[in-house]
Design a protein around this motif. Sequence first.
Motif, PDB file in Angstrom:
ATOM      1  N   VAL A  33       0.866  -1.165   0.000  1.00  0.00           N
ATOM      2  CA  VAL A  33       0.000   0.000   0.000  1.00  0.00           C
ATOM      3  C   VAL A  33       0.908   1.221   0.000  1.00  0.00           C
ATOM      4  CG1 VAL A  33      -1.756   1.260   1.299  1.00  0.00           C
ATOM      5  CG2 VAL A  33      -1.773  -1.243   1.289  1.00  0.00           C
ATOM      6  N   CYS A  34       0.685   2.143  -0.919  1.00  0.00           N
ATOM      7  CA  CYS A  34       1.522   3.341  -1.056  1.00  0.00           C
ATOM      8  C   CYS A  34       0.651   4.586  -1.056  1.00  0.00           C
ATOM      9  CB  CYS A  34       2.317   3.301  -2.367  1.00  0.00           C
ATOM     10  SG  CYS A  34       3.477   1.942  -2.519  1.00  0.00           S
ATOM     11  N   ALA A  64      -3.758   8.644   4.428  1.00  0.00           N
ATOM     12  CA  ALA A  64      -2.680   7.757   4.872  1.00  0.00           C
ATOM     13  C   ALA A  64      -3.068   7.041   6.163  1.00  0.00           C
ATOM     14  CB  ALA A  64      -1.385   8.542   5.053  1.00  0.00           C
ATOM     15  N   LEU A  65      -3.644   7.772   7.104  1.00  0.00           N
ATOM     16  CA  LEU A  65      -4.092   7.158   8.359  1.00  0.00           C
ATOM     17  C   LEU A  65      -5.141   6.082   8.113  1.00  0.00           C
ATOM     18  CD1 LEU A  65      -4.382  10.267  10.694  1.00  0.00           C
ATOM     19  CD2 LEU A  65      -2.966   8.244  11.083  1.00  0.00           C
ATOM     20  N   ARG A  66      -6.074   6.377   7.228  1.00  0.00           N
ATOM     21  CA  ARG A  66      -7.116   5.401   6.908  1.00  0.00           C
ATOM     22  C   ARG A  66      -6.511   4.139   6.298  1.00  0.00           C
ATOM     23  NH1 ARG A  66      -9.179   4.615   2.368  1.00  0.00           N
ATOM     24  NH2 ARG A  66      -8.900   6.672   1.454  1.00  0.00           N
ATOM     25  N   LEU A  67      -5.580   4.310   5.355  1.00  0.00           N
ATOM     26  CA  LEU A  67      -4.930   3.163   4.719  1.00  0.00           C
ATOM     27  C   LEU A  67      -4.130   2.342   5.729  1.00  0.00           C
ATOM     28  CD1 LEU A  67      -3.717   4.810   1.389  1.00  0.00           C
ATOM     29  CD2 LEU A  67      -5.514   3.073   1.648  1.00  0.00           C
ATOM     30  N   MET A  68      -3.418   3.013   6.621  1.00  0.00           N
ATOM     31  CA  MET A  68      -2.639   2.305   7.634  1.00  0.00           C
ATOM     32  C   MET A  68      -3.557   1.512   8.560  1.00  0.00           C
ATOM     33  SD  MET A  68       0.170   5.248   8.452  1.00  0.00           S
ATOM     34  CE  MET A  68       1.617   4.400   9.025  1.00  0.00           C
ATOM     35  N   THR A  69      -4.659   2.127   8.935  1.00  0.00           N
ATOM     36  CA  THR A  69      -5.611   1.464   9.823  1.00  0.00           C
ATOM     37  C   THR A  69      -6.253   0.261   9.141  1.00  0.00           C
ATOM     38  OG1 THR A  69      -6.077   3.557  10.944  1.00  0.00           O
ATOM     39  CG2 THR A  69      -7.705   1.796  11.205  1.00  0.00           C
ATOM     40  N   GLU A  70      -6.747   0.463   7.929  1.00  0.00           N
ATOM     41  CA  GLU A  70      -7.412  -0.618   7.205  1.00  0.00           C
ATOM     42  C   GLU A  70      -6.470  -1.777   6.899  1.00  0.00           C
ATOM     43  OE1 GLU A  70      -8.938   1.322   3.737  1.00  0.00           O
ATOM     44  OE2 GLU A  70     -10.602   2.256   4.834  1.00  0.00           O
ATOM     45  N   SER A  71      -5.221  -1.462   6.581  1.00  0.00           N
ATOM     46  CA  SER A  71      -4.250  -2.490   6.193  1.00  0.00           C
ATOM     47  C   SER A  71      -3.441  -3.021   7.364  1.00  0.00           C
ATOM     48  CB  SER A  71      -3.300  -1.927   5.132  1.00  0.00           C
ATOM     49  OG  SER A  71      -4.023  -1.467   4.007  1.00  0.00           O
ATOM     50  N   LYS A  72      -3.617  -2.399   8.530  1.00  0.00           N
ATOM     51  CA  LYS A  72      -2.886  -2.793   9.740  1.00  0.00           C
ATOM     52  C   LYS A  72      -1.374  -2.762   9.514  1.00  0.00           C
ATOM     53  CE  LYS A  72      -6.653  -5.655  11.457  1.00  0.00           C
ATOM     54  NZ  LYS A  72      -7.662  -5.410  10.478  1.00  0.00           N
ATOM     55  N   ILE A  73      -0.906  -1.629   8.988  1.00  0.00           N
ATOM     56  CA  ILE A  73       0.526  -1.457   8.730  1.00  0.00           C
ATOM     57  C   ILE A  73       1.031  -0.198   9.424  1.00  0.00           C
ATOM     58  CG2 ILE A  73       0.634  -2.760   6.585  1.00  0.00           C
ATOM     59  CD1 ILE A  73       0.308  -0.162   5.050  1.00  0.00           C
TER      60      ILE A  73
END
Length: 139
Positions: A79-80, A90-99
């Motif tokens: 995920v980039c 970015a926060l949403r992507l990190m949360t959804e992807s657990k990264i």
Amino acid sequence: MSQKVAELMTEPATTVAPDTDLSTVARLMRDQAIGSVVVAGNDGTVAVVTDRDLVVRGLSRTGHPETLPVREVCSFDPVCVSPDDDVAKALRLMTESKIRRLPVVRDGEPVGVLSLGDLAAGRDGGSVLGRISASAPNG
């Protein structure tokens, strides 16, 4: 006005070629006090390898870290985000992807990394994570 990834990311991205051996990658992480490296291929592929990947996927395998290429343990198609993306995205992507870390890519080229530590230091420097992230690494 919303905050952009470019305002908080760490740059430049630390990158290695896919055929770089694990020992070299581990020393690079140690020397730069970082927990991940972007793996960038000549064909435009982007992957990520973390310190955990080195241990769980690399050292636990048979073979020697001096001869095992990073392409064997990295995560392809991570995920980039773009430097122009909103931090909220970015926060949403990190949360959804657990990264914990996102490569920041512009026109197919890695230009930085956005980590939870970057977010904590930039958005809530008074928090425990923000203070830890802003402090100098242990020697």
